[in-house]
Scaffold this motif. Structure first.
Motif, PDB file in Angstrom:
ATOM      1  N   GLN A   1      45.350  27.522  38.788  1.00 51.67           N
ATOM      2  CA  GLN A   1      45.501  26.371  39.672  1.00 51.67           C
ATOM      3  C   GLN A   1      44.242  25.499  39.622  1.00 51.67           C
ATOM      4  N   GLN A   2      43.082  26.141  39.617  1.00 53.69           N
ATOM      5  CA  GLN A   2      41.829  25.384  39.542  1.00 53.69           C
ATOM      6  C   GLN A   2      41.674  24.709  38.189  1.00 53.69           C
TER       7      GLN A   2
ATOM      8  N   THR B   1      47.565  33.731  44.986  1.00 53.21           N
ATOM      9  CA  THR B   1      46.135  34.056  44.987  1.00 53.21           C
ATOM     10  C   THR B   1      45.674  34.488  43.599  1.00 53.21           C
TER      11      THR B   1
ATOM     12  N   THR C   1      45.060  31.672  41.137  1.00 52.53           N
ATOM     13  CA  THR C   1      44.125  30.621  41.558  1.00 52.53           C
ATOM     14  C   THR C   1      43.277  30.071  40.409  1.00 52.53           C
TER      15      THR C   1
END
Length: 178
Positions: free
Chosen positions: A132-133, A126, A129
């Protein structure tokens, strides 16, 4: 597969974990090591050089200590300048499409602190993130995380084993668990 590991630690010589990881990586000539703070002590990033380095590799690993739930500041600056519109994303921004992007992170807190019921209230998945994006935006395949938690309590033996596991992960991330 040509692999680039971008190490971003402002005090690498004093970092037991990141320095050990780097030393283990250096034993493998198929891995290119690039240390951002060594390359840019003045913070002036050579964007063309960085983009060329990225283009010449298939797998990119960002190695860093987890600072304030994010990356060290030079890595954030690197992202802002190197992953530019028209090169990494947006119209014509396809230079990294199809490459792999992974993270190797060291944390001060123990593993159980990175859980919904832990001190930090969120998992590492989390908390990473945004990275990751970024991978999604620039068209790379995001690899499984490699994380070493609780770095102050890792024995020399555990660190040696972890460093070998890290190299295995860098070379074959889909086959190795952190």
């Amino acid at each position: 597969m040509k692999t680039l590991v971008i190490i971003t630690h402002p005090n690498l010589e004093q970092s037991r974990i990141n320095r050990t990881w780097m030393q283990e990586l250096k034993k493998h000539e198929e891995i290119t090591i690039h240390t951002l703070y060594q390359a840019y002590p003045d913070g002036k990033i050579n964007v063309a050089h960085e983009q060329s380095l990225l283009e010449s590799h298939d797998r990119i690993i960002l190695q860093f200590p987890f600072y304030w739930y994010s990356t060290p500041s030079l890595l954030k600056q690197w992202q802002d300048e190197v992953l530019s519109y028209g090169w990494a994303y947006g119209e014509g921004g396809d230079k990294l499409h199809g490459k792999e992007l992974g993270l190797a992170i060291s944390t001060f807190g123990p593993e159980d602190s990175y859980q919904p019921t832990g001190y930090n209230h969120f998992t590492m998945e989390t908390l990473t993130t945004p990275l990751q994006q970024t991978s999604n935006l620039i068209g790379t395949k995001f690899l499984p995380l490699f994380v070493l938690n609780g770095v102050m309590h890792v024995s020399d033996q555990e660190l040696a084993e972890n460093a070998k596991a890290y190299v295995d992960h860098v070379l074959q991330p889909s086959k190795v668990e952190a």
